[in-house]
Each structure stands twice: as C-alpha cells, then as structure tokens.
Design an enzyme around this catalytic site. Structure first.
Site, PDB file in Angstrom:
ATOM      1  N   ARG A 119      10.282  42.945  13.428  1.00 35.64           N
ATOM      2  CA  ARG A 119      10.320  41.945  12.371  1.00 35.64           C
ATOM      3  C   ARG A 119       9.470  40.733  12.728  1.00 35.64           C
ATOM      4  O   ARG A 119       8.834  40.141  11.868  1.00 35.64           O
ATOM      5  CB  ARG A 119      11.764  41.501  12.129  1.00 35.64           C
ATOM      6  CG  ARG A 119      11.865  40.204  11.345  1.00 35.64           C
ATOM      7  CD  ARG A 119      13.270  39.891  10.903  1.00 35.64           C
ATOM      8  NE  ARG A 119      13.849  41.014  10.206  1.00 35.64           N
ATOM      9  CZ  ARG A 119      15.126  41.389  10.346  1.00 35.64           C
ATOM     10  NH1 ARG A 119      15.915  40.725  11.138  1.00 35.64           N
ATOM     11  NH2 ARG A 119      15.571  42.424   9.687  1.00 35.64           N
ATOM     12  N   TYR A 120       9.540  40.337  13.988  1.00 41.13           N
ATOM     13  CA  TYR A 120       8.843  39.128  14.425  1.00 41.13           C
ATOM     14  C   TYR A 120       7.511  39.515  15.061  1.00 41.13           C
ATOM     15  O   TYR A 120       7.359  40.640  15.555  1.00 41.13           O
ATOM     16  CB  TYR A 120       9.707  38.388  15.444  1.00 41.13           C
ATOM     17  CG  TYR A 120      11.046  37.923  14.907  1.00 41.13           C
ATOM     18  CD1 TYR A 120      11.115  36.822  14.054  1.00 41.13           C
ATOM     19  CD2 TYR A 120      12.222  38.578  15.250  1.00 41.13           C
ATOM     20  CE1 TYR A 120      12.347  36.396  13.567  1.00 41.13           C
ATOM     21  CE2 TYR A 120      13.453  38.146  14.772  1.00 41.13           C
ATOM     22  CZ  TYR A 120      13.510  37.052  13.935  1.00 41.13           C
ATOM     23  OH  TYR A 120      14.713  36.619  13.458  1.00 41.13           O
ATOM     24  N   ARG A 123       7.795  40.438  19.229  1.00 43.00           N
ATOM     25  CA  ARG A 123       8.956  41.050  19.883  1.00 43.00           C
ATOM     26  C   ARG A 123       9.643  42.067  18.980  1.00 43.00           C
ATOM     27  O   ARG A 123       9.554  41.975  17.757  1.00 43.00           O
ATOM     28  CB  ARG A 123       9.950  39.985  20.341  1.00 43.00           C
ATOM     29  CG  ARG A 123      10.487  39.083  19.244  1.00 43.00           C
ATOM     30  CD  ARG A 123      10.931  37.754  19.886  1.00 43.00           C
ATOM     31  NE  ARG A 123      11.614  36.876  18.957  1.00 43.00           N
ATOM     32  CZ  ARG A 123      10.996  36.120  18.050  1.00 43.00           C
ATOM     33  NH1 ARG A 123       9.686  36.175  17.909  1.00 43.00           N
ATOM     34  NH2 ARG A 123      11.696  35.318  17.272  1.00 43.00           N
ATOM     35  N   CYS A 132      29.518  52.016  21.607  1.00 40.39           N
ATOM     36  CA  CYS A 132      29.925  50.785  22.288  1.00 40.39           C
ATOM     37  C   CYS A 132      31.220  51.056  23.043  1.00 40.39           C
ATOM     38  O   CYS A 132      31.913  52.037  22.765  1.00 40.39           O
ATOM     39  CB  CYS A 132      30.164  49.657  21.284  1.00 40.39           C
ATOM     40  SG  CYS A 132      28.704  49.286  20.300  1.00 40.39           S
ATOM     41  N   CYS A 136      33.733  46.212  17.257  1.00 34.82           N
ATOM     42  CA  CYS A 136      34.039  44.926  16.626  1.00 34.82           C
ATOM     43  C   CYS A 136      34.084  45.150  15.119  1.00 34.82           C
ATOM     44  O   CYS A 136      33.131  45.697  14.548  1.00 34.82           O
ATOM     45  CB  CYS A 136      32.956  43.910  16.948  1.00 34.82           C
ATOM     46  SG  CYS A 136      32.496  43.880  18.695  1.00 34.82           S
ATOM     47  N   CYS A 139      31.040  44.208  12.922  1.00 32.37           N
ATOM     48  CA  CYS A 139      29.722  44.560  13.471  1.00 32.37           C
ATOM     49  C   CYS A 139      28.666  44.663  12.377  1.00 32.37           C
ATOM     50  O   CYS A 139      28.837  45.377  11.398  1.00 32.37           O
ATOM     51  CB  CYS A 139      29.796  45.884  14.216  1.00 32.37           C
ATOM     52  SG  CYS A 139      28.177  46.387  14.850  1.00 32.37           S
ATOM     53  N   ARG A 141      25.991  46.164  12.578  1.00 33.32           N
ATOM     54  CA  ARG A 141      25.420  47.522  12.563  1.00 33.32           C
ATOM     55  C   ARG A 141      26.508  48.566  12.387  1.00 33.32           C
ATOM     56  O   ARG A 141      26.374  49.693  12.880  1.00 33.32           O
ATOM     57  CB  ARG A 141      24.638  47.794  13.838  1.00 33.32           C
ATOM     58  CG  ARG A 141      23.397  46.989  13.884  1.00 33.32           C
ATOM     59  CD  ARG A 141      22.355  47.430  14.872  1.00 33.32           C
ATOM     60  NE  ARG A 141      21.463  46.308  14.997  1.00 33.32           N
ATOM     61  CZ  ARG A 141      21.408  45.503  16.057  1.00 33.32           C
ATOM     62  NH1 ARG A 141      22.120  45.769  17.132  1.00 33.32           N
ATOM     63  NH2 ARG A 141      20.617  44.455  16.045  1.00 33.32           N
ATOM     64  N   ASP A 300      27.281  37.965   9.358  1.00 34.46           N
ATOM     65  CA  ASP A 300      26.436  38.633   8.363  1.00 34.46           C
ATOM     66  C   ASP A 300      27.259  39.173   7.197  1.00 34.46           C
ATOM     67  O   ASP A 300      28.461  39.410   7.321  1.00 34.46           O
ATOM     68  CB  ASP A 300      25.664  39.787   9.015  1.00 34.46           C
ATOM     69  CG  ASP A 300      24.606  39.277   9.992  1.00 34.46           C
ATOM     70  OD1 ASP A 300      24.077  38.171   9.764  1.00 34.46           O
ATOM     71  OD2 ASP A 300      24.332  39.985  10.970  1.00 34.46           O
ATOM     72  N   ASP A 337      21.284  34.756   9.962  1.00 33.68           N
ATOM     73  CA  ASP A 337      20.299  35.824   9.874  1.00 33.68           C
ATOM     74  C   ASP A 337      20.147  36.066   8.377  1.00 33.68           C
ATOM     75  O   ASP A 337      21.089  36.513   7.707  1.00 33.68           O
ATOM     76  CB  ASP A 337      20.788  37.076  10.619  1.00 33.68           C
ATOM     77  CG  ASP A 337      19.644  37.853  11.244  1.00 33.68           C
ATOM     78  OD1 ASP A 337      18.504  37.739  10.729  1.00 33.68           O
ATOM     79  OD2 ASP A 337      19.876  38.585  12.224  1.00 33.68           O
ATOM     80  N   LYS A 344      16.313  35.215  11.790  1.00 30.66           N
ATOM     81  CA  LYS A 344      17.274  34.169  12.138  1.00 30.66           C
ATOM     82  C   LYS A 344      16.706  32.796  11.785  1.00 30.66           C
ATOM     83  O   LYS A 344      15.594  32.473  12.174  1.00 30.66           O
ATOM     84  CB  LYS A 344      17.555  34.226  13.633  1.00 30.66           C
ATOM     85  CG  LYS A 344      18.168  35.543  14.084  1.00 30.66           C
ATOM     86  CD  LYS A 344      18.319  35.554  15.600  1.00 30.66           C
ATOM     87  CE  LYS A 344      18.789  36.897  16.105  1.00 30.66           C
ATOM     88  NZ  LYS A 344      17.747  37.939  15.991  1.00 30.66           N
TER      89      LYS A 344
HETATM   90  C1  LIG Z   1      17.485  38.811  16.925  1.00 33.06           C
HETATM   91  C2  LIG Z   1      16.318  39.642  16.856  1.00 33.06           C
HETATM   92  C3  LIG Z   1      15.278  39.517  17.782  1.00 33.06           C
HETATM   93  C4  LIG Z   1      15.306  38.493  18.893  1.00 33.06           C
HETATM   94  O1  LIG Z   1      15.238  37.201  18.346  1.00 33.06           O
HETATM   95  P1  LIG Z   1      15.217  35.921  19.298  1.00 33.06           P
HETATM   96  O2  LIG Z   1      15.351  34.765  18.358  1.00 33.06           O
HETATM   97  O3  LIG Z   1      13.894  35.946  20.005  1.00 33.06           O
HETATM   98  O4  LIG Z   1      16.342  36.033  20.248  1.00 33.06           O
HETATM   99  C5  LIG Z   1      14.199  40.339  17.643  1.00 33.06           C
HETATM  100  N1  LIG Z   1      14.109  41.243  16.649  1.00 33.06           N
HETATM  101  C6  LIG Z   1      15.090  41.372  15.732  1.00 33.06           C
HETATM  102  C7  LIG Z   1      14.927  42.370  14.641  1.00 33.06           C
HETATM  103  C8  LIG Z   1      16.237  40.590  15.819  1.00 33.06           C
HETATM  104  O5  LIG Z   1      17.209  40.736  14.909  1.00 33.06           O
HETATM  105  S1  SF4 Z   2      28.996  43.824  17.588  1.00 29.45           S
HETATM  106 FE1  SF4 Z   2      28.625  45.997  17.068  1.00 29.45          FE
HETATM  107  S2  SF4 Z   2      27.016  46.658  18.466  1.00 29.45           S
HETATM  108 FE2  SF4 Z   2      27.913  44.784  19.334  1.00 29.45          FE
HETATM  109  S3  SF4 Z   2      29.557  45.493  20.706  1.00 29.45           S
HETATM  110 FE3  SF4 Z   2      30.500  45.067  18.737  1.00 29.45          FE
HETATM  111  S4  SF4 Z   2      30.508  47.060  17.688  1.00 29.45           S
HETATM  112 FE4  SF4 Z   2      29.016  47.216  19.356  1.00 29.45          FE
END
Ligand SMILES: *Cc1c(COP(=O)(O)O)cnc(C)c1O
Ligand code: SF4
Length: 396
Positions: A119-120, A123, A132, A136, A139, A141, A300, A337, A344
């Site tokens: 996305r960025y 990185r 996991c 959570c 979560c 995801r 989220d 986010d 973010k």
């Molecule tokens: C959170 C995240 C990152 C890392 O973001 P930082 O602000 O550098 O910690 C990189 N890629 C994605 C898709 C993310 O959600």
């Molecule tokens: S937030 Fe989601 S990915 Fe992170 S530890 Fe909890 S269940 Fe696992």
C-alpha cells in the site's frame, strides 16, 4: 503507589495447579492445551447466555482459541473483565452494522500476490500464516485468521519473494498474519534468511501477539535465531496492563537483550482500555519492559465488533491525558486506518489555536496559551495582524 517490578505478577495458574512447571512453561504444551470449545470454557467459567451463543457460532466465523496462560488472567468474578472481553465470543459478534466490512482497511485490493499487501511506497505487509496463539474477537483480519470463515488463504511465499526482489523501491517488510512466531524456529530462520538475502531490504519487522499470549514461545533459541537477522524490529500487541505479567516481562527482556527494538500496538476497545488511567498504566509498564508504545488504533470497522469499538473522542482524550503528564516515550500515535484502504492516518488533539505567517498560538498540556513568533514575520514587518480573541482559562 506501585512502581517498577511490583507492578508485575505471574499469571495465576488457578485451573492448572496440578500441571508441572516444565509443562506450563513449554509453549507446545500451552498450544496443545488451548481452550477451543464450549465445554473447555464452561468447565472453568460461568458463561452468560450471550457468551454461550457466541461460542456456538464462532466455528463459522473466527475460531475460539485461548492459551491457558492468557485464560488464567481472566477475573472470573467480573463479567466485564477486560481480558475476557478480548477473547471470549459473544452473540453480539453476529450483529453486523451496515458500516462494517469483511476487509475493513482494503487489504485485498492492494495485494499484488496472495499474502502480500503493498500500500505504501517503500514498505509491504507480508502475511505468513493464518494462525494465532489465541484469537482476538475484534481482529481486523478475522476474514482470514483461524481458517473458520472459509476464506481461501494461501500465502504464496515464493511469488512474494520474487515480487520483493523485483521491486527495489521496497526497503521495509513487515511480517504478520496470523502470528509469524507460530512458525517453527527453522521455518522462521529460513524465511528471514531469504528476505535478508535481498540487498535492498533494509528493515525487517515482525508483528506478533505471541509475547503476550504465549510468552513461553520466546525461548533463548528463538532469540538466538532472530538476532542473526538484524536489523530486526518487533511490534507486539497488548491492550491492558494486566496482560503484562512477570512471564511477559521476562520474555520481552529476552527479546530486548537480543537487540530487538520493541514497539507496541494497542487497539482502543470499549470497556477494556478506553480510559486514561488504564492506558497510562499500560504505557508505563511497557516502558519498564523496554517497549515503546507505537500506535493506538481506533478499532477497524470489522464485521461484528461494534460492541467492542470505542469512540474516536475517547482516543483523543487518552492522548491528551498522556502527553505532558507522563514520559514522552510512553505516548503512542493515535491512528485511524482509513476505512476502505487509505492507510493509517494520525489523529491528534489540537494544540494549535491560531496560526498565520507571523505567529503560531498554541496551548500546552495544562491548557496555558503561548505564542511563537515565526522567523520570517516580526523581523521584517511589525506584527499587526489581529489574532482572534482567545481565552487562556477556557482551554484547560
Ligand atoms: C500498517 C501497515 C504497514 C506499516 O505501517 P507503518 O506506519 O510503517 O508502521 C505497512 N503496510 C500495510 C499494508 C500496513 O497496514
Ligand atoms: S489481532 Fe488478529 S492477527 Fe493479531 S493476534 Fe489477534 S487474532 Fe491474531
């Protein structure tokens, strides 16, 4: 006032007193004895009917899974226990608000290879597993972790590595999931080695909640492997001060001693940590564990998490209540986010009251108002701009 080590307590093993220390302290024993069924919970806890119904439904959504270590932190007498709320399902999860999404931050739409989110500019996020140590309930995801919802998660690591090799603009890879520290020592070593072999990757980091859910996993052998791949950073995930037990403090100490800079991400959760006093205790304990609070996330818009979501103004109140009142290192960045995939975005309390070319007027943590004359302004021409009326006391 309790300070330092006196703030840390070993996980109470109440339900597992008969278990040998060598088993309790073995991460494989902890994983094998995770609580995953209604019967597992019911034999140890008085469940509400909402929880019982939630647990029955969890198998099709996000699995139930709690390590004995983490479960033992639950205060059984308190139905609103902040540990309980994070990991025990309730029927509220089956209520989906119209604003909620399965992929709330749009990861799937910015994924050039399954398991890789780019996305960025410089990185990427690399999802290496969908499992996991515990799950959570909020979560972000939950569509893919635990495998319960039928989402087809097949990370293609070879393709992801090819992508990383050919994209020289990438310098930072964040391993996440699921939890990367659930991989075996050998697999993790191999994966980190493959990433380290790519010359333009400067910065590797691991996002993991295992130091909290399963501190026994942070063995000296694991630390020995991780330190071979420096510079390697780690972001842990903890939300409430009670999660920072003696075992966790020691596990984090082993990571820090291995030269791994540690950050923490918290999710703002209603009735768990959405007040200044709880967060202040958490961030102070984190600094004591050599962990720098990194992000505080607005929760989220994930399906079925409305009952756990707090409001944005609570997050702002927390940041205002920390900044100036405790160590600057202890203050995380509050972020949202952006729903749908904007990344973010920092959300900050307003300290600037007025600004123009000549001056900036701002308040401090106590609400006192100050003025800073800009270098370009006053020396060249006298400050004659009118500043709107402001009232010092009203900003307390
Ligand atoms: C959170 C995240 C990152 C890392 O973001 P930082 O602000 O550098 O910690 C990189 N890629 C994605 C898709 C993310 O959600
Ligand atoms: S937030 Fe989601 S990915 Fe992170 S530890 Fe909890 S269940 Fe696992």
């Amino acid at each position: 006032m309790t300070r330092g080590l006196a703030r840390f307590h070993p996980a109470p093993r109440a339900d597992w007193m008969e278990v040998m220390d060598s088993d309790w302290n073995d991460w494989k024993w902890q994983l094998k004895h995770r609580l995953t069924t209604l019967e597992d919970l019911e034999s140890r806890l008085v469940l509400s009917s909402a929880e019982r119904a939630g647990i029955r439904l969890s198998g099709t959504k996000l699995s139930l899974g709690i390590t004995p270590h983490f479960f033992s932190l639950i205060d059984k007498k308190n139905p609103h226990c902040p540990i309980r709320k994070q990991v025990i399902p309730t029927i509220d999860e089956s209520y989906v608000d119209p604003s909620e999404m399965l992929d709330p931050v749009g990861e799937d739409t910015t994924s050039p290879v399954p398991g890789l989110v780019h996305r960025y500019p410089d990185r990427v996020l690399l999802l290496v597993t969908d499992r996991c140590a515990s799950y959570c309930r909020y979560c972000t995801r939950s569509r893919l972790v635990s495998g319960a919802s039928g989402y087809d998660f097949h990370p293609e690591l070879d393709r992801a590595i090819d992508y990383l090799k050919s994209h020289t603009e990438i310098r930072d890879v964040l391993l996440s999931g699921g939890d990367p520290l659930l991989l075996s020592d050998e697999k993790l070593d191999h994966l980190l080695g493959r990433l380290r072999a790519i010359p333009h990757l400067e910065f590797l980091r691991i996002g993991s909640r295992i130091p909290i859910f399963l501190p026994q996993r942070i063995t000296p052998q694991l630390c020995g492997i991780l330190k071979r791949h420096h510079p390697l950073w780690m972001s842990i995930h903890t939300n409430h001060p009670r999660e920072l037990t003696t075992e966790v403090h020691q596990a984090l100490g082993r990571l820090a001693d291995s030269g791994i800079p540690l950050g923490n991400q918290s999710v703002l959760l209603q009735g768990v940590n959405d007040d200044v006093e709880t967060m202040k205790e958490l961030v102070q304990k984190l600094l004591f564990c050599r962990v720098r609070p990194y992000y505080l996330y607005q929760c989220d818009l994930i399906h079925g998490a409305k009952h756990l979501r707090s409001i944005v103004s609570k997050g702002l109140e927390i940041i205002e209540g920390l900044r100036g009142f405790t160590s600057g290192y202890a203050v995380p960045q509050f972020v949202i986010d952006a729903p749908g995939g904007g990344g973010k975005v920092p959300i900050n309390p307003d300290y600037v009251i007025y600004k123009d070319e000549e001056r900036v007027v701002f308040r401090n943590f106590q609400g006192k108002v100050f003025e800073y004359p800009e270098p370009s302004g006053s020396a060249v021409k006298p400050p004659n701009l009118s500043v709107p009326d402001y009232d010092v006391v009203s900003y307390s």
